[in-house]
Design an enzyme around this catalytic site. Sequence first.
Site, PDB file in Angstrom:
ATOM      1  N   ASP A  75       0.835  -1.204   0.000  1.00  0.00           N
ATOM      2  CA  ASP A  75       0.000   0.000   0.000  1.00  0.00           C
ATOM      3  C   ASP A  75       0.868   1.252   0.000  1.00  0.00           C
ATOM      4  O   ASP A  75       2.052   1.207   0.330  1.00  0.00           O
ATOM      5  CB  ASP A  75      -0.913  -0.037   1.239  1.00  0.00           C
ATOM      6  CG  ASP A  75      -1.992   1.020   1.162  1.00  0.00           C
ATOM      7  OD1 ASP A  75      -2.475   1.300   0.052  1.00  0.00           O
ATOM      8  OD2 ASP A  75      -2.340   1.577   2.221  1.00  0.00           O
ATOM      9  N   ASN A 108     -10.821  -2.887  -5.267  1.00  0.00           N
ATOM     10  CA  ASN A 108     -10.103  -1.887  -6.073  1.00  0.00           C
ATOM     11  C   ASN A 108     -10.786  -1.557  -7.407  1.00  0.00           C
ATOM     12  O   ASN A 108     -10.417  -0.591  -8.074  1.00  0.00           O
ATOM     13  CB  ASN A 108      -8.649  -2.323  -6.339  1.00  0.00           C
ATOM     14  CG  ASN A 108      -7.741  -2.191  -5.131  1.00  0.00           C
ATOM     15  OD1 ASN A 108      -6.758  -2.912  -4.981  1.00  0.00           O
ATOM     16  ND2 ASN A 108      -8.062  -1.259  -4.238  1.00  0.00           N
TER      17      ASN A 108
HETATM   18  C1  IPE Z   1      -4.949  -2.685  -0.115  1.00  0.00           C
HETATM   19  O1  IPE Z   1      -4.737  -1.353  -0.365  1.00  0.00           O
HETATM   20  C2  IPE Z   1      -5.069  -3.440  -1.400  1.00  0.00           C
HETATM   21  C3  IPE Z   1      -3.817  -3.680  -2.117  1.00  0.00           C
HETATM   22  C4  IPE Z   1      -2.637  -3.363  -1.656  1.00  0.00           C
HETATM   23  C5  IPE Z   1      -3.946  -4.325  -3.399  1.00  0.00           C
HETATM   24  P1  IPE Z   1      -5.962  -0.345  -0.589  1.00  0.00           P
HETATM   25  O2  IPE Z   1      -5.404   1.021  -0.640  1.00  0.00           O
HETATM   26  O3  IPE Z   1      -6.763  -0.779  -1.751  1.00  0.00           O
HETATM   27  O4  IPE Z   1      -6.827  -0.600   0.712  1.00  0.00           O
HETATM   28  P2  IPE Z   1      -7.672   0.396   1.594  1.00  0.00           P
HETATM   29  O5  IPE Z   1      -8.624   1.106   0.665  1.00  0.00           O
HETATM   30  O6  IPE Z   1      -6.690   1.316   2.212  1.00  0.00           O
HETATM   31  O7  IPE Z   1      -8.357  -0.504   2.586  1.00  0.00           O
HETATM   32  C1  IPE Z   2      -0.954   0.408  -4.079  1.00  0.00           C
HETATM   33  O1  IPE Z   2      -1.103   1.497  -3.274  1.00  0.00           O
HETATM   34  C2  IPE Z   2      -2.037  -0.602  -3.903  1.00  0.00           C
HETATM   35  C3  IPE Z   2      -2.672  -1.025  -5.170  1.00  0.00           C
HETATM   36  C4  IPE Z   2      -3.974  -1.162  -5.271  1.00  0.00           C
HETATM   37  C5  IPE Z   2      -1.845  -1.322  -6.323  1.00  0.00           C
HETATM   38  P1  IPE Z   2      -2.339   2.474  -3.407  1.00  0.00           P
HETATM   39  O2  IPE Z   2      -2.710   2.649  -4.840  1.00  0.00           O
HETATM   40  O3  IPE Z   2      -3.444   2.040  -2.520  1.00  0.00           O
HETATM   41  O4  IPE Z   2      -1.700   3.822  -2.901  1.00  0.00           O
HETATM   42  P2  IPE Z   2      -2.287   4.768  -1.770  1.00  0.00           P
HETATM   43  O5  IPE Z   2      -2.576   3.907  -0.589  1.00  0.00           O
HETATM   44  O6  IPE Z   2      -3.513   5.390  -2.332  1.00  0.00           O
HETATM   45  O7  IPE Z   2      -1.186   5.734  -1.538  1.00  0.00           O
HETATM   46 MG    MG Z   3      -4.036   2.412  -0.588  1.00  0.00          MG
END
Ligand code: IPE
Ligand code: IPE
Ligand code: MG
Length: 189
Positions: A12, A60
Site C-alpha cells: 500500500d 479496487n
Molecule cells: C490494499 O490497499 C489493497 C492492495 C494493496 C492491493 P488499498 O489502498 O486498496 O486498501 P484500503 O482502501 O486502504 O483498505
Molecule cells: C498500491 O497502493 C495498492 C494497489 C492497489 C496497487 P495504493 O494505490 O493504494 O496507494 P495509496 O494507498 O492510495 O497511496
Molecule cells: Mg491504498
Amino acid sequence: MNPVDHVAIIMDGNGRWALNRRKSRNYGHQQGLRTIEKIVDYSIKKKISYLTLFTFSSENWKRPRKEVNFLFKLLENYFKKNLLKVIRNGIKVKIIGNKSKLASNLRKIIKLAENKTKKNKKISVQLALNYGSKNEIINSLKNIIKKKQKITTKNFEQNLYTADFPDPDILIRTGGKKRLSNFLLWQMA
Ligand code: IPE
Ligand code: IPE
Ligand code: MG
C-alpha cells in the site's frame, strides 16, 4: 529451516508516495513494481520459500477506470517483457483470486506464466489479483457443498485459493496504515 518461510505483503501507499514527490499515482505504481522485483530477489537470497503479494483487491474496482486499466496493463506488460527472466530466476508464479473478471489478454499471459514456471523451486510468488478474503471463504464453502464434503478445517483450507501454501509467518503492510483490507483473513488467524 528458515523460521520465516512465508512472507505476505499488503503493498500500500504507492499513490501517496508518488503524489508527495509531485508525480502521478500511476508513476507510484510503476515504482511499486520495481520494488517488487527487489523484494523477490532479496527473499530468494534470504531463502524465503513463499511470498504473497496483495496486488489488486476485489474492492479496487471502485477506483477510477483509468487507474484500474493502468494497473492491469502494467502487469500484462511486465510478464510480456520479463517472463523469460522470471523462468530463468527459478520463480514460481501463482495467481490467487477470482480470475474470471480479468481481461482475456491478461488471463492468457497469466496462464502462460503459471504454466511455464510451475516447476520452479527457488521461491513461490503468489500474486493476489482481484482477491477478496470474504469471497474466498464463501467460495470455499460453496465448493465443499458442491463436492458433498464434510465441513472440517482441513477440507475448508483445501478449498481456499491458498490450498497449496502454508499460512504466512509475517504480514507486512507498507504505507503507514494498519488495516487488513480483506486480505487473508482466515490464513492470518
Ligand atoms: C490494499 O490497499 C489493497 C492492495 C494493496 C492491493 P488499498 O489502498 O486498496 O486498501 P484500503 O482502501 O486502504 O483498505
Ligand atoms: C498500491 O497502493 C495498492 C494497489 C492497489 C496497487 P495504493 O494505490 O493504494 O496507494 P495509496 O494507498 O492510495 O497511496
Ligand atoms: Mg491504498
